[in-house]
Design a protein around this motif. Structure first.
Motif, PDB file in Angstrom:
ATOM      1  N   SER A  57       0.810  -1.203   0.000  1.00 18.43           N
ATOM      2  CA  SER A  57       0.000   0.000   0.000  1.00 18.43           C
ATOM      3  C   SER A  57       0.854   1.269   0.000  1.00 18.43           C
ATOM      4  CB  SER A  57      -0.946  -0.001   1.198  1.00 18.43           C
ATOM      5  OG  SER A  57      -0.202   0.034   2.399  1.00 18.43           O
ATOM      6  N   ALA A  58       2.156   1.129   0.020  1.00 13.24           N
ATOM      7  CA  ALA A  58       3.028   2.305  -0.041  1.00 13.24           C
ATOM      8  C   ALA A  58       2.831   2.971  -1.396  1.00 13.24           C
ATOM      9  CB  ALA A  58       4.481   1.891   0.147  1.00 13.24           C
ATOM     10  N   PRO A  59       2.917   4.319  -1.444  1.00 12.71           N
ATOM     11  CA  PRO A  59       2.736   4.998  -2.733  1.00 12.71           C
ATOM     12  C   PRO A  59       3.828   4.584  -3.715  1.00 12.71           C
ATOM     13  CG  PRO A  59       3.529   6.526  -1.053  1.00 12.71           C
ATOM     14  CD  PRO A  59       3.237   5.229  -0.360  1.00 12.71           C
ATOM     15  N   ASP A  60       3.462   4.504  -4.986  1.00  7.68           N
ATOM     16  CA  ASP A  60       4.427   4.102  -6.016  1.00  7.68           C
ATOM     17  C   ASP A  60       5.519   5.147  -6.204  1.00  7.68           C
ATOM     18  OD1 ASP A  60       3.138   1.702  -6.556  1.00  7.68           O
ATOM     19  OD2 ASP A  60       1.919   2.564  -8.159  1.00  7.68           O
ATOM     20  N   TYR A  61       5.119   6.433  -6.249  1.00  8.44           N
ATOM     21  CA  TYR A  61       6.105   7.481  -6.516  1.00  8.44           C
ATOM     22  C   TYR A  61       6.685   7.964  -5.190  1.00  8.44           C
ATOM     23  CZ  TYR A  61       8.594  11.365  -8.468  1.00  8.44           C
ATOM     24  OH  TYR A  61       9.606  12.221  -8.837  1.00  8.44           O
ATOM     25  N   ARG A  62       7.938   7.590  -4.961  1.00 10.40           N
ATOM     26  CA  ARG A  62       8.638   7.955  -3.731  1.00 10.40           C
ATOM     27  C   ARG A  62      10.124   7.720  -3.942  1.00 10.40           C
ATOM     28  NH1 ARG A  62       6.518   2.789  -2.964  1.00 10.40           N
ATOM     29  NH2 ARG A  62       8.030   1.252  -2.302  1.00 10.40           N
ATOM     30  N   SER A  63      10.910   8.230  -3.023  1.00  9.38           N
ATOM     31  CA  SER A  63      12.340   7.960  -3.047  1.00  9.38           C
ATOM     32  C   SER A  63      12.555   6.471  -2.794  1.00  9.38           C
ATOM     33  CB  SER A  63      13.023   8.792  -1.966  1.00  9.38           C
ATOM     34  OG  SER A  63      14.402   8.560  -1.969  1.00  9.38           O
ATOM     35  N   ALA A  64      13.533   5.895  -3.435  1.00  7.38           N
ATOM     36  CA  ALA A  64      13.769   4.450  -3.319  1.00  7.38           C
ATOM     37  C   ALA A  64      14.036   4.061  -1.870  1.00  7.38           C
ATOM     38  CB  ALA A  64      14.936   4.029  -4.198  1.00  7.38           C
ATOM     39  N   MET A 106       8.009   4.291 -16.644  1.00  9.49           N
ATOM     40  CA  MET A 106       8.646   5.313 -17.478  1.00  9.49           C
ATOM     41  C   MET A 106       8.121   6.700 -17.124  1.00  9.49           C
ATOM     42  SD  MET A 106      10.913   5.925 -19.617  1.00  9.49           S
ATOM     43  CE  MET A 106      11.455   6.965 -20.923  1.00  9.49           C
ATOM     44  N   ASP A 107       6.805   6.829 -16.921  1.00  9.75           N
ATOM     45  CA  ASP A 107       6.231   8.121 -16.528  1.00  9.75           C
ATOM     46  C   ASP A 107       6.862   8.628 -15.235  1.00  9.75           C
ATOM     47  OD1 ASP A 107       4.574   8.209 -18.733  1.00  9.75           O
ATOM     48  OD2 ASP A 107       2.755   7.609 -17.644  1.00  9.75           O
ATOM     49  N   TYR A 108       7.019   7.741 -14.261  1.00 15.19           N
ATOM     50  CA  TYR A 108       7.610   8.142 -12.980  1.00 15.19           C
ATOM     51  C   TYR A 108       9.090   8.514 -13.140  1.00 15.19           C
ATOM     52  CZ  TYR A 108       3.454   6.740 -10.311  1.00 15.19           C
ATOM     53  OH  TYR A 108       2.197   6.648  -9.788  1.00 15.19           O
ATOM     54  N   ALA A 109       9.810   7.813 -13.998  1.00 15.08           N
ATOM     55  CA  ALA A 109      11.207   8.168 -14.251  1.00 15.08           C
ATOM     56  C   ALA A 109      11.286   9.560 -14.902  1.00 15.08           C
ATOM     57  CB  ALA A 109      11.880   7.123 -15.140  1.00 15.08           C
ATOM     58  N   GLY A 160      10.949   2.673  -6.031  1.00 17.62           N
ATOM     59  CA  GLY A 160      10.878   4.115  -6.050  1.00 17.62           C
ATOM     60  C   GLY A 160      11.969   4.670  -6.954  1.00 17.62           C
ATOM     61  N   TYR A 161      12.252   5.975  -6.803  1.00 25.02           N
ATOM     62  CA  TYR A 161      13.229   6.608  -7.675  1.00 25.02           C
ATOM     63  C   TYR A 161      14.564   6.823  -6.972  1.00 25.02           C
ATOM     64  CZ  TYR A 161      11.973  10.968  -5.282  1.00 25.02           C
ATOM     65  OH  TYR A 161      11.739  11.933  -4.336  1.00 25.02           O
ATOM     66  N   SER A 162      15.587   6.895  -7.790  1.00 23.87           N
ATOM     67  CA  SER A 162      16.917   7.302  -7.339  1.00 23.87           C
ATOM     68  C   SER A 162      17.588   7.985  -8.523  1.00 23.87           C
ATOM     69  CB  SER A 162      17.743   6.111  -6.854  1.00 23.87           C
ATOM     70  OG  SER A 162      17.961   5.201  -7.904  1.00 23.87           O
ATOM     71  N   ASP A 163      18.559   8.838  -8.220  1.00 28.00           N
ATOM     72  CA  ASP A 163      19.290   9.487  -9.308  1.00 28.00           C
ATOM     73  C   ASP A 163      20.745   9.653  -8.911  1.00 28.00           C
ATOM     74  OD1 ASP A 163      19.323  12.283  -7.957  1.00 28.00           O
ATOM     75  OD2 ASP A 163      17.188  11.821  -8.127  1.00 28.00           O
ATOM     76  N   THR A 164      21.580   9.673  -9.931  1.00 28.69           N
ATOM     77  CA  THR A 164      23.021   9.781  -9.755  1.00 28.69           C
ATOM     78  C   THR A 164      23.573  10.779 -10.756  1.00 28.69           C
ATOM     79  OG1 THR A 164      23.051   7.417  -9.220  1.00 28.69           O
ATOM     80  CG2 THR A 164      25.173   8.439  -9.707  1.00 28.69           C
ATOM     81  N   GLU A 165      24.452  11.642 -10.286  1.00 26.01           N
ATOM     82  CA  GLU A 165      25.116  12.571 -11.194  1.00 26.01           C
ATOM     83  C   GLU A 165      26.260  11.825 -11.876  1.00 26.01           C
ATOM     84  OE1 GLU A 165      27.106  17.024 -11.335  1.00 26.01           O
ATOM     85  OE2 GLU A 165      26.462  16.174  -9.417  1.00 26.01           O
ATOM     86  N   LEU A 166      26.240  11.818 -13.206  1.00 27.64           N
ATOM     87  CA  LEU A 166      27.272  11.135 -13.984  1.00 27.64           C
ATOM     88  C   LEU A 166      28.358  12.104 -14.452  1.00 27.64           C
ATOM     89  CD1 LEU A 166      24.970   8.854 -16.170  1.00 27.64           C
ATOM     90  CD2 LEU A 166      26.148   8.259 -14.042  1.00 27.64           C
ATOM     91  N   GLY A 167      28.027  13.373 -14.452  1.00 28.50           N
ATOM     92  CA  GLY A 167      28.963  14.410 -14.898  1.00 28.50           C
ATOM     93  C   GLY A 167      28.246  15.746 -14.870  1.00 28.50           C
ATOM     94  N   PRO A 168      28.921  16.807 -15.288  1.00 29.04           N
ATOM     95  CA  PRO A 168      28.253  18.114 -15.324  1.00 29.04           C
ATOM     96  C   PRO A 168      27.018  18.060 -16.236  1.00 29.04           C
ATOM     97  CG  PRO A 168      30.612  18.327 -15.740  1.00 29.04           C
ATOM     98  CD  PRO A 168      30.291  16.865 -15.761  1.00 29.04           C
ATOM     99  N   ASN A 169      25.872  18.432 -15.698  1.00 29.59           N
ATOM    100  CA  ASN A 169      24.604  18.476 -16.450  1.00 29.59           C
ATOM    101  C   ASN A 169      24.169  17.106 -16.978  1.00 29.59           C
ATOM    102  OD1 ASN A 169      25.055  21.210 -16.062  1.00 29.59           O
ATOM    103  ND2 ASN A 169      25.681  21.555 -18.172  1.00 29.59           N
ATOM    104  N   TYR A 170      24.701  16.038 -16.418  1.00 30.23           N
ATOM    105  CA  TYR A 170      24.407  14.695 -16.929  1.00 30.23           C
ATOM    106  C   TYR A 170      24.069  13.789 -15.749  1.00 30.23           C
ATOM    107  CZ  TYR A 170      24.915  10.793 -20.224  1.00 30.23           C
ATOM    108  OH  TYR A 170      24.680   9.718 -21.029  1.00 30.23           O
ATOM    109  N   HIS A 171      22.869  13.164 -15.793  1.00 27.84           N
ATOM    110  CA  HIS A 171      22.378  12.372 -14.667  1.00 27.84           C
ATOM    111  C   HIS A 171      21.762  11.059 -15.141  1.00 27.84           C
ATOM    112  CE1 HIS A 171      22.571  15.619 -11.601  1.00 27.84           C
ATOM    113  NE2 HIS A 171      22.481  16.380 -12.679  1.00 27.84           N
ATOM    114  N   ARG A 172      21.753  10.092 -14.250  1.00 27.65           N
ATOM    115  CA  ARG A 172      21.008   8.846 -14.464  1.00 27.65           C
ATOM    116  C   ARG A 172      19.872   8.831 -13.451  1.00 27.65           C
ATOM    117  NH1 ARG A 172      24.453   4.031 -15.067  1.00 27.65           N
ATOM    118  NH2 ARG A 172      24.201   4.618 -17.232  1.00 27.65           N
ATOM    119  N   VAL A 173      18.666   8.574 -13.955  1.00 27.93           N
ATOM    120  CA  VAL A 173      17.481   8.452 -13.105  1.00 27.93           C
ATOM    121  C   VAL A 173      16.984   7.025 -13.234  1.00 27.93           C
ATOM    122  CG1 VAL A 173      15.094   9.213 -12.749  1.00 27.93           C
ATOM    123  CG2 VAL A 173      16.843  10.876 -13.399  1.00 27.93           C
ATOM    124  N   GLN A 174      16.704   6.410 -12.096  1.00 27.48           N
ATOM    125  CA  GLN A 174      16.166   5.052 -12.085  1.00 27.48           C
ATOM    126  C   GLN A 174      14.851   5.056 -11.331  1.00 27.48           C
ATOM    127  OE1 GLN A 174      20.436   3.507 -10.981  1.00 27.48           O
ATOM    128  NE2 GLN A 174      19.087   1.762 -11.290  1.00 27.48           N
TER     129      GLN A 174
END
Length: 161
Positions: free
Chosen positions: A17-24, A56-59, A30-44
């Motif tokens: 019952s936890a909400p789908d859209y949340r921090s991992a 995909m919508d949540y990402a 849920g979502y997480s993100d990592t900075e790969l370089g200047p102005n460049y990120h990975r979102v999961q």
């Protein structure tokens, strides 16, 4: 034993019952993100179930939030990957040394008592999940044209509808 089953069912319900859209969380949903370089990120984004479009919508939603929080206007979807997988947990029954109940057996002349260990069920579940990974390049001002360019405010407005 009934109490244990009730607790197991409640814990499963609480997880689902936890909400789908949340921090991992520790489980990774849920979502997480990592900075790969200047102005460049990975979102999961990892979602229970097989709904690729929702994952995909949540990402994209997280990418838009990240874009605005970093002071940018748009993002370019450089790369994307979608994974669908299944985790399986087995059912087993084991003797519990922690809990037991008393059994009494009576004959014509006497009664005898003994303790019998309880049989404890182990959790059984199969969970499908979908994970989307996108690499994005952030940009400011007038965006280039293309199908991989997303205006961050437009993405968030669509998600609110």
């Amino acid at each position: 034993m009934k109490l244990l089953l009730a607790v197991l069912l409640l814990s499963l319900t609480a997880c689902s019952s936890a909400p789908d859209y949340r921090s991992a969380s520790a489980a990774g949903y849920g979502y997480s993100d990592t900075e790969l370089g200047p102005n460049y990120h990975r979102v999961q984004f990892k979602l229970r179930g097989k709904n690729k479009a929702k994952a995909m919508d949540y990402a994209l939603q997280r990418a838009a939030e990240l874009t605005l929080s970093q002071g940018y206007d748009w993002f370019d979807l450089v790369e994307k990957e979608t994974l669908v997988d299944r985790k399986t947990y087995e059912v087993t029954t084991r003797l519990s040394t922690a809990s037991h109940h008393r059994q009494t057996s009576c004959g014509l002349l006497s009664c005898s008592s003994y303790y019998q260990p309880d049989m404890m069920p182990e959790l059984d579940t199969t969970t499908d999940y979908t994970e989307v990974r996108i690499d994005i390049r952030l940009g400011k001002g007038v965006s280039p044209q293309g199908t991989s360019i997303f205006q961050a405010t437009e993405v968030l407005n669509k998600m609110k509808q």
